[in-house]
Enzyme design. Sequence first.
Site, PDB file in Angstrom:
ATOM      1  N   TRP A  75       0.826  -1.019   0.092  1.00  0.00           N
ATOM      2  CA  TRP A  75      -0.119  -0.016   0.009  1.00  0.00           C
ATOM      3  C   TRP A  75       0.826   1.311   0.041  1.00  0.00           C
ATOM      4  O   TRP A  75       0.352   2.272  -0.407  1.00  0.00           O
ATOM      5  CB  TRP A  75      -0.842  -0.043   1.146  1.00  0.00           C
ATOM      6  CG  TRP A  75      -0.132   0.079   2.449  1.00  0.00           C
ATOM      7  CD1 TRP A  75       0.926  -0.427   2.991  1.00  0.00           C
ATOM      8  CD2 TRP A  75      -0.570   0.997   3.624  1.00  0.00           C
ATOM      9  NE1 TRP A  75       1.186   0.028   4.270  1.00  0.00           N
ATOM     10  CE2 TRP A  75       0.109   0.935   4.628  1.00  0.00           C
ATOM     11  CE3 TRP A  75      -2.122   1.973   3.674  1.00  0.00           C
ATOM     12  CZ2 TRP A  75      -0.188   1.813   5.991  1.00  0.00           C
ATOM     13  CZ3 TRP A  75      -2.045   2.455   4.741  1.00  0.00           C
ATOM     14  CH2 TRP A  75      -1.191   2.470   6.051  1.00  0.00           C
ATOM     15  N   GLU A 129       1.044  -2.503  12.751  1.00  0.00           N
ATOM     16  CA  GLU A 129       1.437  -4.219  12.685  1.00  0.00           C
ATOM     17  C   GLU A 129       1.849  -4.563  14.078  1.00  0.00           C
ATOM     18  O   GLU A 129       1.992  -5.762  13.767  1.00  0.00           O
ATOM     19  CB  GLU A 129       2.443  -4.291  11.541  1.00  0.00           C
ATOM     20  CG  GLU A 129       1.645  -3.930  10.085  1.00  0.00           C
ATOM     21  CD  GLU A 129       2.656  -3.964   8.881  1.00  0.00           C
ATOM     22  OE1 GLU A 129       3.957  -3.834   9.267  1.00  0.00           O
ATOM     23  OE2 GLU A 129       2.325  -4.000   7.733  1.00  0.00           O
ATOM     24  N   LYS A 158       2.768   0.812  16.216  1.00  0.00           N
ATOM     25  CA  LYS A 158       4.136   0.927  15.229  1.00  0.00           C
ATOM     26  C   LYS A 158       4.065   1.973  14.351  1.00  0.00           C
ATOM     27  O   LYS A 158       5.023   2.567  13.960  1.00  0.00           O
ATOM     28  CB  LYS A 158       4.050  -0.544  14.483  1.00  0.00           C
ATOM     29  CG  LYS A 158       5.107  -0.465  13.422  1.00  0.00           C
ATOM     30  CD  LYS A 158       5.207  -2.008  12.628  1.00  0.00           C
ATOM     31  CE  LYS A 158       6.234  -2.013  11.631  1.00  0.00           C
ATOM     32  NZ  LYS A 158       6.023  -3.008  10.954  1.00  0.00           N
ATOM     33  N   GLN A 159       2.591   2.314  13.928  1.00  0.00           N
ATOM     34  CA  GLN A 159       2.343   3.433  12.987  1.00  0.00           C
ATOM     35  C   GLN A 159       1.310   3.809  13.199  1.00  0.00           C
ATOM     36  O   GLN A 159       0.151   3.211  13.642  1.00  0.00           O
ATOM     37  CB  GLN A 159       2.842   3.165  11.489  1.00  0.00           C
ATOM     38  CG  GLN A 159       1.794   1.780  11.160  1.00  0.00           C
ATOM     39  CD  GLN A 159       2.500   1.241  10.076  1.00  0.00           C
ATOM     40  OE1 GLN A 159       3.129   0.064  10.440  1.00  0.00           O
ATOM     41  NE2 GLN A 159       2.353   1.764   8.580  1.00  0.00           N
TER      42      GLN A 159
HETATM   43  O1  IFM Z   1       3.696  -1.365   4.190  1.00  0.00           O
HETATM   44  C1  IFM Z   1       4.628  -1.193   5.024  1.00  0.00           C
HETATM   45  C2  IFM Z   1       4.059  -1.412   6.379  1.00  0.00           C
HETATM   46  O2  IFM Z   1       2.925  -0.334   6.589  1.00  0.00           O
HETATM   47  C3  IFM Z   1       4.918  -1.380   7.647  1.00  0.00           C
HETATM   48  N1  IFM Z   1       5.840  -2.306   7.399  1.00  0.00           N
HETATM   49  C4  IFM Z   1       6.545  -2.148   6.156  1.00  0.00           C
HETATM   50  C5  IFM Z   1       5.756  -2.217   5.023  1.00  0.00           C
HETATM   51  C6  IFM Z   1       6.593  -1.889   3.666  1.00  0.00           C
HETATM   52  O3  IFM Z   1       7.245  -0.599   3.743  1.00  0.00           O
END
Ligand code: IFM
Length: 730
Positions: free
Chosen positions: A332, A474, A586-587
């Site tokens: 994505w 994640e 994580k984000q």
């Molecule tokens: O798509 C991302 C994900 O949001 C977080 N881990 C790494 C992936 C690839 O950059």
Amino acid sequence: MLNERNWIVTETCFDPKSQNHAETIFTIGNGYLGTRGAHEERYPGEERTTFIHGVFDDVPIVFTELVNAPDWLDLTLNLGGEWFSLSEGEILAYQRQLDLRNGLLSRRVEWRSPRGACWHILFERFASLTNPHLLCQRVTIKAFEDTTLEVRTTLSGDTDNLNYKHWEWIGQGFGQNSAWLHLRTRSTGIELGAATRLSILGGQKLRQTAWDTRNAPTLVAATQLKSGDVVEIEKITAFYTSRETTDPQSAARRALESLPVSAWKGLWESHARAWQREWEACDVVIEGDDRAHLAVRFSLFQLLAAAPRQDERVSIGAKALSGYGYRGHVFWDTEIFMLPFFTYTRPEIARNLLSYRFHTLEGARKKARENGFKGAQFAWESAATGEEVTPTWVPHPTDRTRLIRIWTGDIQIHISADVCYAIWQYWQATGDDDFMIHRGAEIFLDVARFWASRAEWNAETGCYEFTDVIGPDEYHDHVDNNAYTNALARWQLLTALKVMNWLQERKPDKAAALRRLLELDENELARWREVAEKIYWKQDAASGLIEQFEGYFQRRQIDLQALEPRTQSIQSLLGIEGASEANILKQPDVVMLAYLLPELFDEKTLRANYEYYNARTDHTFGSSLGPAIHAIIACRVGKPDEAYQHFLRAALADLEDVRGNAHDGIHAASAGGIWQAIVFGFGGLKFEPEGPKVNPCLPRHWRRLKFRISYRGQPYEFDLLNSPAGGKGG
Ligand code: IFM
């Protein structure tokens, strides 16, 4: 003309320990291929790598990966009987520069050989943007004594991907001052034709020979020099694959045959003009912050260098074409993070990238079918065919006796809505009805069908639910009713109905054809609305807080501040299970949703959710995708200083390697996020019915921010000056 300020990335010494980071930074590319910045001569531990878009081959664990093409950089110099190497003799002066205006990578070295002879050497290279099959090198050498010079260059098919070999040899041969090689990937059968031509211009030519070593045809040229002589070595290499032509080997040879004896100048002039046109569409100017300015341009350069201009069957992977990280797989990252930059500055490239999703619809349909659903479910990690290529198990990073199960390919389902979000954004920005009619609508309808079949009815709550998913954050997997996923699914279903209505009015024959193709009837369309309207959604009325997923508020509370200073991610500190049990992200997840669907967040809701989740996010060592988004929302809640801190984390991820992993390749999503932080965060760009409008929120020390966009075919330039008090500009 573009002046030199904040256009040049410079390295002032050769440090073998950080060479892999430097290789990433000095990657050059032209949308057809990307080449890491390894040196012409070899050094232990280097990763000399060229990736050509779409050239994937099978490999254990990660299923498929972009293949390291033959090395076109190799060029060794024998200077008066001594081999040039930065590890021998004495380096009297050294400077390597990447000129972002035009992608010229140059290295200036003054070298004293072990025997004491002095040499001035200038290495230059570029990957032609005008003819992306051509790769150009020039070495200019000055001698300070009467001596000899020998140049060797090998077109090696013996390249590997971190020890895994993908190429099998088909043939090789020689022409006038040139060598060629014909290879094929082992599993996917993609053929590659490479040809290279070596010329020495100047000096007293002694001899030019060829060594017919299998899989490594080599050209050798020697010349006699007088003290003070300057000699130029020119090397042009051509690559073609069977993805573009049925006879790549002849195509590569012909490409060289048609060049004049000295080709650099002509190729350079058209290449430099092409780069100038690129920057005219998208340059960003920041006054008052040179470090940030260079970092922004570096990010845009890397996106432009990886952007497919001639091919709509490829997309940009998470590390673009600059490293082995994620093996060239597409996430994505492309649609949500990189695509807006292209949509609003180079819509033709955005169209190509979105067309990749159209051409890989069969893979997405296969994935849905195999999981027991209808429609199209896009792969979390996608490559040539669109089938899922996320590794299922990977080795544990520290304990090699253990494997880790990766669930993203199974249950990180939001990507299907993300792809549609990017299509919608592209359509709104460009008015490209043709794309929507012939490609976008089919994707929208088949993805809506996926969501409707994936939704589970819960009679107790009276809601449709999406259980057992992974949202953008994640650190938490196997969660139920992730707010981001649910909201994007609802948006996707309702927007698919709008697209269907529009198509019926605008192109009834196409609407009818799609209904037939997809076997769509009124009942199914009605069900999409029913599912959308009843999707589980929970928000605390008093605080405005949206729970990231069911039960998130009950997760173990961790005080992130108490763990500072840290050098590791929360997942490394607490372990996978430990991080999953905790409330640290994580984000951005709810904050990500606030960015994409701002209509769901009034001012109070936005502030409450930003404050709450911002304090619980692993900004420094979590995902590199996060900081740019936090910067945008920090601007929206009127916090320019905090926004700037987030922005710098993103902007310096590669140049200053703030996460310590830039050797794997550039953080391409972050690069796209940086552009969004500039334009939609600090610039506050919004699209009103009357057209684009800005509401700036500049960092205090920025004197000026200038950027350009294209909207519905019209160019717009915004020139924002900071008021002396800082914050709002105008
Ligand atoms: O798509 C991302 C994900 O949001 C977080 N881990 C790494 C992936 C690839 O950059």
